[in-house]
Design a protein around this motif. Structure first.
Motif, short mmCIF file in Angstrom:
data_model
loop_
_atom_site.label_atom_id
_atom_site.label_comp_id
_atom_site.label_asym_id
_atom_site.label_seq_id
_atom_site.Cartn_x
_atom_site.Cartn_y
_atom_site.Cartn_z
N ARG A 205 7.69 6.77 -4.45
CA ARG A 205 6.43 7.93 -4.38
C ARG A 205 5.94 9.11 -5.52
O ARG A 205 7.04 9.53 -5.43
CB ARG A 205 6.82 8.44 -3.13
N ASN B 192 2.87 4.37 0.77
CA ASN B 192 3.15 4.71 2.14
C ASN B 192 4.49 6.17 2.10
O ASN B 192 4.55 5.61 1.15
CB ASN B 192 4.28 3.33 3.10
N TYR B 193 5.07 5.85 2.89
CA TYR B 193 6.16 7.49 2.32
C TYR B 193 7.47 6.73 3.07
O TYR B 193 8.29 7.54 3.31
CB TYR B 193 5.63 8.90 3.93
N LYS B 194 7.66 5.96 3.45
CA LYS B 194 9.15 5.16 3.64
C LYS B 194 9.80 4.07 2.12
O LYS B 194 10.68 4.14 2.38
CB LYS B 194 8.79 4.09 5.04
N TRP C 219 -1.01 3.18 -6.48
CA TRP C 219 0.38 2.48 -6.06
C TRP C 219 0.40 2.42 -7.01
O TRP C 219 1.79 1.41 -7.59
CB TRP C 219 0.06 2.70 -5.19
N GLU D 181 0.66 -0.91 0.04
CA GLU D 181 0.05 -0.16 -0.03
C GLU D 181 1.21 1.27 -0.35
O GLU D 181 1.56 1.44 -0.12
CB GLU D 181 -0.73 -0.01 1.48
#
Length: 130
Positions: free
Chosen positions: A63, A57-59, A74, A55
């Motif tokens: 992105r 995410n910011y890690k 995504w 899913e």
């Protein structure tokens, strides 16, 4: 006193490796540096294609503003990033492999200059696709 005399009588030139050994090591490290970038790009592309983050995410993952919008976006973004990075890594790997094979007869300093030019080109290509 005998220890000090033995220390100063020692031949320090025997500790220095032979020049062909040093130059061979330099050539190996240059070829390794030329091939490290394409291999890393291909591995990153494979990660984005086959093992993307489940899913947004910011890690972890590629992105973008578009990709963070929904799960479908995504997955699509990860697939496109995997194809782009993997394709560029594969193409750069082939090109750098051909360049490395063609440098067998070159002097070490010529190989150093060629490696610097190739590494700069790799950085520019990665910045363009990013």
């Amino acid at each position: 006193m005998d220890l000090i005399t033995k220390l100063f009588d020692m031949d320090f030139a025997a500790l220095v490796p032979e020049m062909p050994t040093v130059l061979g090591t330099v050539r190996f490290l240059l070829i390794l540096a030329l091939l490290a970038g394409p291999i890393l790009l291909a591995v990153m592309g494979a990660m984005y294609l086959f093992k993307p983050a489940p899913e947004a995410n910011y890690k972890y993952g590629f992105r973008t503003y578009f990709g963070m919008g929904s799960e479908d976006a995504w997955r699509h973004t990860q697939r496109i990033a995997g194809i782009a990075y993997g394709g560029v890594g594969l193409i750069l790997g082939i090109v750098m492999g051909i360049i490395c094979l063609s440098t067998r007869d070159k002097e070490t300093m010529d190989l150093v200059l060629l490696a610097i030019k190739c590494l700069i080109a790799q950085v520019v290509i990665v910045l363009v696709i990013y």
